[in-house]
Design a protein around this motif. Structure first.
Motif, PDB file in Angstrom:
ATOM      1  N   LEU A 137       0.829  -1.209   0.000  1.00 52.89           N
ATOM      2  CA  LEU A 137       0.000   0.000   0.000  1.00 52.89           C
ATOM      3  C   LEU A 137       0.862   1.258   0.000  1.00 52.89           C
ATOM      4  O   LEU A 137       0.458   2.302  -0.510  1.00 52.89           O
ATOM      5  CB  LEU A 137      -0.929  -0.001   1.216  1.00 52.89           C
ATOM      6  CG  LEU A 137      -1.988  -1.120   1.248  1.00 52.89           C
ATOM      7  CD1 LEU A 137      -2.818  -1.030   2.514  1.00 52.89           C
ATOM      8  CD2 LEU A 137      -2.882  -1.058   0.016  1.00 52.89           C
ATOM      9  N   GLU A 138       2.066   1.155   0.553  1.00 50.34           N
ATOM     10  CA  GLU A 138       2.966   2.305   0.585  1.00 50.34           C
ATOM     11  C   GLU A 138       3.565   2.617  -0.785  1.00 50.34           C
ATOM     12  O   GLU A 138       4.207   3.655  -0.957  1.00 50.34           O
ATOM     13  CB  GLU A 138       4.080   2.064   1.603  1.00 50.34           C
ATOM     14  CG  GLU A 138       3.581   2.101   3.052  1.00 50.34           C
ATOM     15  CD  GLU A 138       4.677   1.817   4.057  1.00 50.34           C
ATOM     16  OE1 GLU A 138       5.837   1.601   3.629  1.00 50.34           O
ATOM     17  OE2 GLU A 138       4.378   1.805   5.265  1.00 50.34           O
TER      18      GLU A 138
ATOM     19  N   VAL B 123       1.726   3.354  -3.196  1.00 50.21           N
ATOM     20  CA  VAL B 123       0.891   4.466  -3.647  1.00 50.21           C
ATOM     21  C   VAL B 123       1.454   5.756  -3.060  1.00 50.21           C
ATOM     22  O   VAL B 123       1.817   5.829  -1.890  1.00 50.21           O
ATOM     23  CB  VAL B 123      -0.573   4.269  -3.188  1.00 50.21           C
ATOM     24  CG1 VAL B 123      -1.428   5.459  -3.595  1.00 50.21           C
ATOM     25  CG2 VAL B 123      -1.131   2.985  -3.781  1.00 50.21           C
ATOM     26  N   HIS B 124       1.534   6.794  -3.882  1.00 52.92           N
ATOM     27  CA  HIS B 124       2.078   8.088  -3.449  1.00 52.92           C
ATOM     28  C   HIS B 124       1.314   8.593  -2.231  1.00 52.92           C
ATOM     29  O   HIS B 124       0.085   8.469  -2.149  1.00 52.92           O
ATOM     30  CB  HIS B 124       1.984   9.087  -4.596  1.00 52.92           C
ATOM     31  CG  HIS B 124       2.831  10.307  -4.388  1.00 52.92           C
ATOM     32  ND1 HIS B 124       2.473  11.327  -3.537  1.00 52.92           N
ATOM     33  CD2 HIS B 124       4.038  10.661  -4.921  1.00 52.92           C
ATOM     34  CE1 HIS B 124       3.401  12.264  -3.561  1.00 52.92           C
ATOM     35  NE2 HIS B 124       4.368  11.876  -4.393  1.00 52.92           N
ATOM     36  N   ALA B 125       2.049   9.162  -1.264  1.00 50.69           N
ATOM     37  CA  ALA B 125       1.438   9.612  -0.006  1.00 50.69           C
ATOM     38  C   ALA B 125       0.287  10.587  -0.233  1.00 50.69           C
ATOM     39  O   ALA B 125      -0.699  10.584   0.510  1.00 50.69           O
ATOM     40  CB  ALA B 125       2.507  10.243   0.892  1.00 50.69           C
TER      41      ALA B 125
ATOM     42  N   GLU C 208      -1.919  10.528  -2.414  1.00 49.86           N
ATOM     43  CA  GLU C 208      -3.121   9.878  -2.928  1.00 49.86           C
ATOM     44  C   GLU C 208      -3.538   8.662  -2.104  1.00 49.86           C
ATOM     45  O   GLU C 208      -4.516   7.999  -2.415  1.00 49.86           O
ATOM     46  CB  GLU C 208      -2.907   9.467  -4.398  1.00 49.86           C
ATOM     47  CG  GLU C 208      -2.600  10.656  -5.294  1.00 49.86           C
ATOM     48  CD  GLU C 208      -2.631  10.308  -6.768  1.00 49.86           C
ATOM     49  OE1 GLU C 208      -2.874   9.143  -7.103  1.00 49.86           O
ATOM     50  OE2 GLU C 208      -2.421  11.225  -7.586  1.00 49.86           O
ATOM     51  N   ARG C 209      -2.799   8.413  -1.004  1.00 51.82           N
ATOM     52  CA  ARG C 209      -3.071   7.204  -0.226  1.00 51.82           C
ATOM     53  C   ARG C 209      -4.440   7.232   0.449  1.00 51.82           C
ATOM     54  O   ARG C 209      -5.044   6.185   0.690  1.00 51.82           O
ATOM     55  CB  ARG C 209      -1.971   7.010   0.811  1.00 51.82           C
ATOM     56  CG  ARG C 209      -1.594   5.553   1.058  1.00 51.82           C
ATOM     57  CD  ARG C 209      -0.307   5.449   1.816  1.00 51.82           C
ATOM     58  NE  ARG C 209       0.842   5.771   0.965  1.00 51.82           N
ATOM     59  CZ  ARG C 209       2.029   6.115   1.434  1.00 51.82           C
ATOM     60  NH1 ARG C 209       2.226   6.218   2.735  1.00 51.82           N
ATOM     61  NH2 ARG C 209       3.023   6.391   0.608  1.00 51.82           N
ATOM     62  N   GLU C 210      -4.932   8.438   0.748  1.00 52.56           N
ATOM     63  CA  GLU C 210      -6.237   8.525   1.407  1.00 52.56           C
ATOM     64  C   GLU C 210      -7.362   7.997   0.510  1.00 52.56           C
ATOM     65  O   GLU C 210      -8.421   7.604   0.988  1.00 52.56           O
ATOM     66  CB  GLU C 210      -6.528   9.959   1.811  1.00 52.56           C
ATOM     67  CG  GLU C 210      -6.622  10.938   0.643  1.00 52.56           C
ATOM     68  CD  GLU C 210      -6.877  12.366   1.100  1.00 52.56           C
ATOM     69  OE1 GLU C 210      -7.405  13.134   0.294  1.00 52.56           O
ATOM     70  OE2 GLU C 210      -6.549  12.690   2.256  1.00 52.56           O
TER      71      GLU C 210
ATOM     72  N   LEU D  78      -7.391   5.281  -0.886  1.00 58.29           N
ATOM     73  CA  LEU D  78      -7.542   3.848  -0.644  1.00 58.29           C
ATOM     74  C   LEU D  78      -8.601   3.559   0.403  1.00 58.29           C
ATOM     75  O   LEU D  78      -8.951   2.403   0.642  1.00 58.29           O
ATOM     76  CB  LEU D  78      -6.200   3.246  -0.206  1.00 58.29           C
ATOM     77  CG  LEU D  78      -5.076   3.266  -1.266  1.00 58.29           C
ATOM     78  CD1 LEU D  78      -3.782   2.758  -0.662  1.00 58.29           C
ATOM     79  CD2 LEU D  78      -5.462   2.427  -2.474  1.00 58.29           C
TER      80      LEU D  78
END
Length: 583
Positions: free
Chosen positions: A193-194, A196-198, A200-202, A204
């Motif tokens: 999951l990391e 994914v760029h920080a 845009e992680r929200e 998820l």
């Protein structure tokens, strides 16, 4: 073939697919009926190739030779010769990908690799199959990257095992994520999951809602920015389906794919453009007052229709719904139209008939934008997403679960399922061959686990080549293998074991390669007097007896090879190599 190198420029694929194969056959019949297929391919100016799988014969067209910089004299005549032009680090992975593709039910596949420093994207389709269903002729074409540009795979598959907290990625995913080693890999869930760029992680969070107990949704799709291993970032389309939930309704098994996404301009207006045009989603807009529907070009093209063949009415769409899905698709939309009490939006998964007569799995979503004074909907707008890949991902997941990720053999779990089938529906005679790799720990300790993996893969290849297509050969873990041979007598099993020994001798005649030494044990029940589980135990005991007898000689052979080739002193007095678990 299937799947090296990143870059975030997507080159349009011109894969063979059914149309490619049919077009080639039609062209041969109409323009050159006097030519054999092999001659037709060789004389073509298109970058084509034909592979006769049983003989490994490879026919490259004049166009393919010219683009690859090959003369008639130095053009590879076998697929194995072709693969020698690949970088050493890619050769084993590509061989594995080829075998995996030939063993699967897929009709078409693709492979990205380097050929003498040129990046090549191959697209292939099975042209003919034998009576056993295995491909005998594979037809393909190739794209070669222009100077300064890179090609990328069309899609990569992944499977998430949530109770275990891990995700498996195939080779295409490894390439899309810029991994240095283009091979299948597994990673912890949190670590994945990391990627994914920080920033845009929200986003998820929506995936977590899909996975939560009681969720009515089984799909997640988005376009996200990913970190690549080489330090760059790339935007990928993520499509995930829930395949299994636990007794509490929580997602336990996910399957999906990663695809390159075309990045357009930024800003609020471009997001809809990206969603509708770049991802291939189809837009529909229904005016209920006059029963006319606007179907976007993307909507029509994903199904193979035109404005003339797909009139702009609701009935046109309704007639294309699969009969088995109609009752849970059309009435939902009608109920929402009738009254706001039935809601203002819907989401449903169903099959829709394409112009070629096949069925596409569609994720349909719609929302009421206007109602009249009586509450009846006068306008609905929505999106259609082709999720056939996600549905086919179920088959891909089954393949990932049933195969050992290193060797490509069946997994232990799959062998246990085959045992259950044999217990329920016995096939006699039944033979079991148990196999163990000698000296693997010695190789791992002195040459590294990569060398040990090479021995395991080579041993697995020898086993598979010696077996029948109906046999199940599985890696049980570590250096242990077991083969189930239904309908195989003791005499036949002995011949197969002899073929394995002959293959080992041929392999080990090349003194530049690490020795591959195997211990074999065999057990047979001719009439069902011994159950399959007990047969495996007997074969395992026979294998261990042979291993005990040959251990000292095997260790000396490997010790001598390591010392001569790598000038490393090896001591067999070490306690690690003395006991029954020493390999």
């Amino acid at each position: 073939m299937r799947r090296a190198c990143g870059g975030n420029r997507a080159v349009p694929a011109k894969g063979p697919g059914k149309t490619f194969v049919k077009r080639a056959e039609k062209e041969l019949m109409t323009t050159s009926p006097h030519l054999s297929l092999e001659t037709f391919i060789e004389e073509s100016d298109e970058p084509l190739w034909l592979w006769e799988v049983p003989s490994d014969r490879l026919y490259l067209s004049m166009g393919a030779k010219r683009r690859l910089g090959l003369s008639r004299a130095d053009a590879p005549a076998r697929m194995d010769d072709y693969l020698t032009h690949l970088p050493p680090a890619e050769q084993d992975a590509v061989r594995h990908a080829l075998e995996e593709s030939l063993s699967s039910r897929e009709q078409h596949f693709s492979l990205l690799h380097f050929f003498d420093r040129m990046q090549v994207l191959e697209h292939a389709g099975v042209l003919r199959r034998g009576e056993d269903g295995r491909p005998t002729h594979v037809l393909g074409n190739m794209e070669i990257a222009e100077k300064g540009k890179e090609l990328v795979p069309v899609a990569g598959y992944m499977a998430a095992f949530l109770p275990e907290g891990s995700i498996r990625f195939d080779r295409n995913c490894a390439i899309l994520l810029g991994r240095e080693r283009p091979a299948p890999f597994s990673a912890p869930l949190e670590e994945s999951l990391e990627l994914v760029h920080a920033n845009e992680r929200e986003r998820l969070a929506e995936l977590k809602l899909v996975c939560a107990p009681g969720s009515s949704r089984d799909q997640f799709e988005d376009i996200l920015l990913f970190h690549r291993e080489d330090g760059a970032c790339t935007r990928l389309k993520v499509s995930i389906s829930v395949l299994k939930r636990d007794h509490e309704g929580r997602a336990a098994l996910l399957a999906g794919n990663l695809q390159p996404a075309v990045c357009g301009a930024t800003g609020s207006g471009s997001l809809l453009t990206l969603a509708v045009h770049s991802t291939g989603d189809g837009l529909w807009d229904w005016d209920a007052t006059n029963d006319t529907v606007y179907y976007s070009p993307q909507y029509l093209s994903m199904l193979g229709y035109t404005e003339d063949t797909f009139p702009a009415t609701l009935e046109t769409w309704a007639r294309k719904i699969h009969p088995d899905d109609y009752a849970r698709t059309f009435p939902i939309q009608q109920a929402i139209v009738e009254s706001p009490r039935n809601g203002n939006s819907f989401e449903v998964t169903y099959r829709l008939k394409k112009a070629d007569g096949t069925w596409a799995w569609i994720l349909g979503r719609g929302h009421v934008t206007h109602r009249d004074e009586n509450g009846r909907a006068t306008r609905l707008i929505g999106m259609h997403t082709d999720i056939s890949t996600a549905q086919l991902g179920r088959e891909k997941l089954e393949d990932m679960v049933r195969r050992d990720i290193l060797t490509g053999l069946c997994s232990r779990a799959f062998l246990e399922m085959r045992l259950e089938e044999l217990n329920a529906r016995p096939v006699w005679p039944l033979s079991i061959i148990s196999c163990d790799v000698n000296g693997l720990k010695l190789i791992n300790d002195h040459l590294g686990h990569a060398a040990g993996d090479e021995v395991l893969v080579q041993g697995a290849t020898l086993l598979r080549r010696s077996m029948r297509l109906s046999d199940c050969v599985a890696r049980m873990g570590g250096d242990e293998f077991v083969a189930l041979l239904p309908g195989c007598s003791a005499a036949q099993a002995r011949r197969i074991a002899g073929d394995i020994v002959y293959g080992l001798e041929a392999c080990n005649s090349d003194e530049s390669r690490i020795p591959v030494l195997l211990s074999l044990g065999m057990a047979t029940s001719e009439n069902g007097d011994v159950p399959p589980g007990e047969l495996i135990k007997r074969a395992d005991r026979a294998m261990l007896e042979q291993k005990a007898k040959s251990r000292a000689a095997s260790h000396r052979h490997i010790k001598d090879w390591i010392e001569q080739r790598h000038h490393i002193a090896v001591s067999l007095e070490d306690i690690r190599y003395a006991g029954p678990c020493s390999g």
